[in-house]
Design a protein around this motif. Structure first.
Motif, PDB file in Angstrom:
ATOM      1  N   PRO A 110      38.797  27.309  67.151  1.00  0.00           N
ATOM      2  CA  PRO A 110      40.156  27.253  67.698  1.00  0.00           C
ATOM      3  C   PRO A 110      40.231  26.450  68.997  1.00  0.00           C
ATOM      4  O   PRO A 110      41.114  25.632  69.183  1.00  0.00           O
ATOM      5  CB  PRO A 110      40.512  28.724  67.936  1.00  0.00           C
ATOM      6  CG  PRO A 110      39.606  29.488  67.007  1.00  0.00           C
ATOM      7  CD  PRO A 110      38.339  28.698  66.946  1.00  0.00           C
ATOM      8  N   ARG A 111      39.285  26.690  69.912  1.00  0.00           N
ATOM      9  CA  ARG A 111      39.193  25.968  71.178  1.00  0.00           C
ATOM     10  C   ARG A 111      37.734  25.600  71.411  1.00  0.00           C
ATOM     11  O   ARG A 111      36.834  26.222  70.855  1.00  0.00           O
ATOM     12  CB  ARG A 111      39.696  26.829  72.346  1.00  0.00           C
ATOM     13  CG  ARG A 111      41.157  27.245  72.251  1.00  0.00           C
ATOM     14  CD  ARG A 111      41.486  28.225  73.368  1.00  0.00           C
ATOM     15  NE  ARG A 111      40.604  29.407  73.304  1.00  0.00           N
ATOM     16  CZ  ARG A 111      40.542  30.322  74.257  1.00  0.00           C
ATOM     17  NH1 ARG A 111      41.268  30.215  75.344  1.00  0.00           N
ATOM     18  NH2 ARG A 111      39.719  31.361  74.117  1.00  0.00           N
ATOM     19  N   PHE A 112      37.504  24.633  72.277  1.00  0.00           N
ATOM     20  CA  PHE A 112      36.132  24.194  72.510  1.00  0.00           C
ATOM     21  C   PHE A 112      35.280  25.325  73.063  1.00  0.00           C
ATOM     22  O   PHE A 112      34.065  25.383  72.801  1.00  0.00           O
ATOM     23  CB  PHE A 112      36.115  23.011  73.480  1.00  0.00           C
ATOM     24  CG  PHE A 112      34.757  22.385  73.620  1.00  0.00           C
ATOM     25  CD1 PHE A 112      34.252  21.555  72.637  1.00  0.00           C
ATOM     26  CD2 PHE A 112      33.972  22.643  74.734  1.00  0.00           C
ATOM     27  CE1 PHE A 112      32.992  20.988  72.756  1.00  0.00           C
ATOM     28  CE2 PHE A 112      32.708  22.083  74.865  1.00  0.00           C
ATOM     29  CZ  PHE A 112      32.226  21.247  73.872  1.00  0.00           C
ATOM     30  N   SER A 113      35.907  26.227  73.815  1.00  0.00           N
ATOM     31  CA  SER A 113      35.161  27.331  74.432  1.00  0.00           C
ATOM     32  C   SER A 113      34.859  28.465  73.453  1.00  0.00           C
ATOM     33  O   SER A 113      34.119  29.396  73.794  1.00  0.00           O
ATOM     34  CB  SER A 113      35.947  27.891  75.628  1.00  0.00           C
ATOM     35  OG  SER A 113      37.241  28.314  75.213  1.00  0.00           O
ATOM     36  N   ASP A 114      35.431  28.408  72.234  1.00  0.00           N
ATOM     37  CA  ASP A 114      35.217  29.469  71.245  1.00  0.00           C
ATOM     38  C   ASP A 114      33.985  29.177  70.389  1.00  0.00           C
ATOM     39  O   ASP A 114      33.634  28.017  70.161  1.00  0.00           O
ATOM     40  CB  ASP A 114      36.431  29.584  70.316  1.00  0.00           C
ATOM     41  CG  ASP A 114      37.677  30.044  71.041  1.00  0.00           C
ATOM     42  OD1 ASP A 114      37.549  30.834  71.992  1.00  0.00           O
ATOM     43  OD2 ASP A 114      38.786  29.603  70.658  1.00  0.00           O
ATOM     44  N   PRO A 115      33.352  30.227  69.862  1.00  0.00           N
ATOM     45  CA  PRO A 115      32.239  30.012  68.935  1.00  0.00           C
ATOM     46  C   PRO A 115      32.743  29.324  67.669  1.00  0.00           C
ATOM     47  O   PRO A 115      33.823  29.637  67.177  1.00  0.00           O
ATOM     48  CB  PRO A 115      31.739  31.431  68.631  1.00  0.00           C
ATOM     49  CG  PRO A 115      32.297  32.295  69.708  1.00  0.00           C
ATOM     50  CD  PRO A 115      33.586  31.665  70.129  1.00  0.00           C
ATOM     51  N   PRO A 116      31.978  28.390  67.111  1.00  0.00           N
ATOM     52  CA  PRO A 116      32.387  27.735  65.864  1.00  0.00           C
ATOM     53  C   PRO A 116      32.496  28.744  64.727  1.00  0.00           C
ATOM     54  O   PRO A 116      31.675  29.658  64.611  1.00  0.00           O
ATOM     55  CB  PRO A 116      31.268  26.727  65.592  1.00  0.00           C
ATOM     56  CG  PRO A 116      30.591  26.532  66.903  1.00  0.00           C
ATOM     57  CD  PRO A 116      30.715  27.834  67.627  1.00  0.00           C
ATOM     58  N   VAL A 117      33.509  28.573  63.874  1.00  0.00           N
ATOM     59  CA  VAL A 117      33.681  29.449  62.717  1.00  0.00           C
ATOM     60  C   VAL A 117      33.066  28.841  61.455  1.00  0.00           C
ATOM     61  O   VAL A 117      32.846  29.527  60.466  1.00  0.00           O
ATOM     62  CB  VAL A 117      35.166  29.769  62.474  1.00  0.00           C
ATOM     63  CG1 VAL A 117      35.744  30.564  63.647  1.00  0.00           C
ATOM     64  CG2 VAL A 117      35.978  28.496  62.235  1.00  0.00           C
ATOM     65  N   MET A 118      32.779  27.507  61.509  1.00  0.00           N
ATOM     66  CA  MET A 118      32.173  26.811  60.377  1.00  0.00           C
ATOM     67  C   MET A 118      31.880  25.387  60.820  1.00  0.00           C
ATOM     68  O   MET A 118      32.264  24.969  61.912  1.00  0.00           O
ATOM     69  CB  MET A 118      33.105  26.794  59.163  1.00  0.00           C
ATOM     70  CG  MET A 118      34.449  26.114  59.432  1.00  0.00           C
ATOM     71  SD  MET A 118      35.547  26.043  57.993  1.00  0.00           S
ATOM     72  CE  MET A 118      34.717  24.807  57.003  1.00  0.00           C
ATOM     73  N   TRP A 119      31.211  24.618  59.958  1.00  0.00           N
ATOM     74  CA  TRP A 119      31.090  23.183  60.162  1.00  0.00           C
ATOM     75  C   TRP A 119      31.800  22.462  59.023  1.00  0.00           C
ATOM     76  O   TRP A 119      32.046  23.034  57.967  1.00  0.00           O
ATOM     77  CB  TRP A 119      29.636  22.728  60.278  1.00  0.00           C
ATOM     78  CG  TRP A 119      28.749  22.991  59.093  1.00  0.00           C
ATOM     79  CD1 TRP A 119      27.842  23.990  58.957  1.00  0.00           C
ATOM     80  CD2 TRP A 119      28.663  22.222  57.868  1.00  0.00           C
ATOM     81  NE1 TRP A 119      27.199  23.909  57.739  1.00  0.00           N
ATOM     82  CE2 TRP A 119      27.679  22.836  57.045  1.00  0.00           C
ATOM     83  CE3 TRP A 119      29.315  21.089  57.385  1.00  0.00           C
ATOM     84  CZ2 TRP A 119      27.340  22.360  55.786  1.00  0.00           C
ATOM     85  CZ3 TRP A 119      28.995  20.601  56.117  1.00  0.00           C
ATOM     86  CH2 TRP A 119      28.021  21.234  55.335  1.00  0.00           C
ATOM     87  N   MET A 120      32.117  21.200  59.262  1.00  0.00           N
ATOM     88  CA  MET A 120      32.819  20.393  58.262  1.00  0.00           C
ATOM     89  C   MET A 120      32.346  18.955  58.375  1.00  0.00           C
ATOM     90  O   MET A 120      32.084  18.461  59.478  1.00  0.00           O
ATOM     91  CB  MET A 120      34.332  20.475  58.488  1.00  0.00           C
ATOM     92  CG  MET A 120      35.176  19.699  57.489  1.00  0.00           C
ATOM     93  SD  MET A 120      36.957  19.851  57.805  1.00  0.00           S
ATOM     94  CE  MET A 120      37.249  21.572  57.355  1.00  0.00           C
ATOM     95  N   GLU A 121      32.246  18.280  57.223  1.00  0.00           N
ATOM     96  CA  GLU A 121      31.909  16.858  57.204  1.00  0.00           C
ATOM     97  C   GLU A 121      32.912  16.074  58.049  1.00  0.00           C
ATOM     98  O   GLU A 121      34.126  16.241  57.944  1.00  0.00           O
ATOM     99  CB  GLU A 121      31.911  16.349  55.761  1.00  0.00           C
ATOM    100  CG  GLU A 121      32.167  14.864  55.577  1.00  0.00           C
ATOM    101  CD  GLU A 121      31.094  13.963  56.184  1.00  0.00           C
ATOM    102  OE1 GLU A 121      31.432  12.827  56.573  1.00  0.00           O
ATOM    103  OE2 GLU A 121      29.913  14.398  56.270  1.00  0.00           O
TER     104      GLU A 121
END
Length: 300
Positions: A110-121
Motif C-alpha cells: 500500500p505504501r513504501f513503508s508497509d511490508p510487501p504483500v506480494m511481488w509482481m513481474e
C-alpha cells in the motif's frame, strides 16, 4: 526559445506525467486493486474483465474494487497465483506491455513503508496500477570558478523503453527485496562504471512522484533522487550497454534540453527538481515555479 515558451513546455511535460489526476482520465472507471483489504493499485476496466476468467485468484469486481481471493493468504501464495495468471495472459499476447517481460520482481504494498504483500513481474505492474519505485542519480561537477555542469546519458537504441533518449547519469528500478543504496551503487557501477567508493558519496535529496496513464495501463511512480558531485577529472564510461554515450553539459544547456522531445520524461522531471533545488530556477524569475514544484510531487 523564449522563457514563456520554455515554461509552457515544462508544464505540458508535468501535465502529461500526471494525466491520471486530470479530468477525463480513466481514474473514474478504474477498479481499486485490493489485497487483504488494503488498496495497492488501480485496475482499468479492460484488464478487470480479463481477470474475471480467473476466479480462483481474483474475486469478481465488487464495490468498485477487485480483490485477491481470501484463500491466497500469504506473500508466496499471492505472488505465485498472480504470476501464473500473468504467464497465461502473456501467452495469449493480447496485452502489449507483457511483450516486454523482464523477469524482474517488484514489491507490491500500500505504501513504501508497509511490508510487501506480494511481488509482481515488472512488465505487468501497469495492468494493476501498482506503484513502482526507482533510484535516479544526478551526476554533476563544479568548476574552480563555481560553474555547474551535469552528466547526462544517452540511452541505448536497443532499450525496451525510450530508446535513444537523454537520461540521468544512472538510474534503475527498485527490485523486490533490494535496498535503495544498494540499487544506487549497482546502477552506477553497471551503467556508468562508477566505482562503489565514489557512488556511495551520493546524497539522498528528494523524491519525485507522479501518475500517468497510457495504452499499457496506469503508472504510479516515485523516484528516490540522489545528487553526486563528481571530480572534474572523472568521466563515466559505458558499462552494461544500456547507455550508448555520456555528455558533460553546462547547466543552461541542460535546462534548454528539458523542453525538447529528446529527454526521457521522468528523467527530465528529476533534472527539473535539481534545477529548482540548486536555485537555477527561482520563484521571482519563474511565474510557474509553484506549478513546477507541485507537478514533481503529485501522489495518489
Amino acid at each position: 526559445m523564449s522563457s514563456a515558451a520554455w515554461s509552457e513546455k515544462i508544464l505540458q511535460l508535468l501535465h502529461r506525467m500526471n494525466n491520471f489526476h486530470l479530468a477525463g482520465s480513466c481514474r473514474t472507471s478504474c477498479f481499486r486493486f485490493e489485497v487483504d483489504g488494503a488498496q495497492v493499485g488501480w485496475i482499468p476496466p479492460r484488464v478487470a474483465s480479463l481477470l474475471t476468467r480467473h476466479p480462483h485468484v481474483f474475486s469478481p469486481p465488487h464495490g468498485g474494487a477487485v480483490s485477491l481471493c481470501h484463500s491466497l493468504d500469504s506473500y508466496e501464495r499471492r505472488s505465485e497465483a498472480v504470476d501464473a495468471v500473468l504467464q497465461t495472459l502473456r501467452q495469449e499476447d493480447s496485452l502489449t506491455c507483457l511483450r516486454g517481460w523482464r523477469d524482474e520482481k517488484y514489491s507490491v504494498m500500500p505504501r513504501f513503508s508497509d511490508p510487501p504483500v506480494m511481488w509482481m513481474e515488472r512488465a505487468a505492474t501497469s495492468l494493476f496500477g501498482v506503484k513502482r519505485y526507482g533510484v535516479h542519480i544526478n551526476g554533476y561537477t563544479v568548476s574552480n570558478s563555481g560553474e555547474v555542469s551535469m552528466w547526462l546519458a544517452r540511452r541505448s537504441k536497443t532499450k525496451q523503453t525510450y530508446p535513444g533518449l537523454l537520461d540521468n547519469m544512472a538510474a534503475g528500478g527498485l527490485a523486490a527485496g533490494v535496498g535503495i543504496k544498494h540499487t544506487l551503487i549497482k546502477e552506477c557501477e553497471e551503467e556508468a562504471c562508477i566505482p562503489a567508493d565514489v557512488a556511495v558519496k551520493a546524497h539522498p535529496v528528494a523524491t519525485v512522484s507522479y501518475t500517468y496513464e497510457d495504452e499499457e495501463g496506469v503508472f504510479p511512480e516515485s523516484q528516490f533522487v540522489f545528487d553526486l558531485e563528481l571530480p572534474l577529472e572523472f568521466k563515466p564510461r559505458v558499462g552494461d550497454g544500456e547507455v550508448q554515450d555520456f555528455y558533460l553539459l553546462p547547466i543552461q544547456r541542460v535546462k534548454e534540453l528539458l523542453a525538447t522531445d529528446d529527454f526521457k520524461p521522468n528523467s527530465a522531471m528529476v533534472v527539473l527538481d535539481f534545477l529548482i533545488r540548486h536555485s537555477f530556477i527561482e520563484p521571482d524569475a519563474e511565474p510557474c515555479y509553484q506549478d513546477f514544484v507541485a507537478g514533481l510531487h503529485h501522489t495518489l
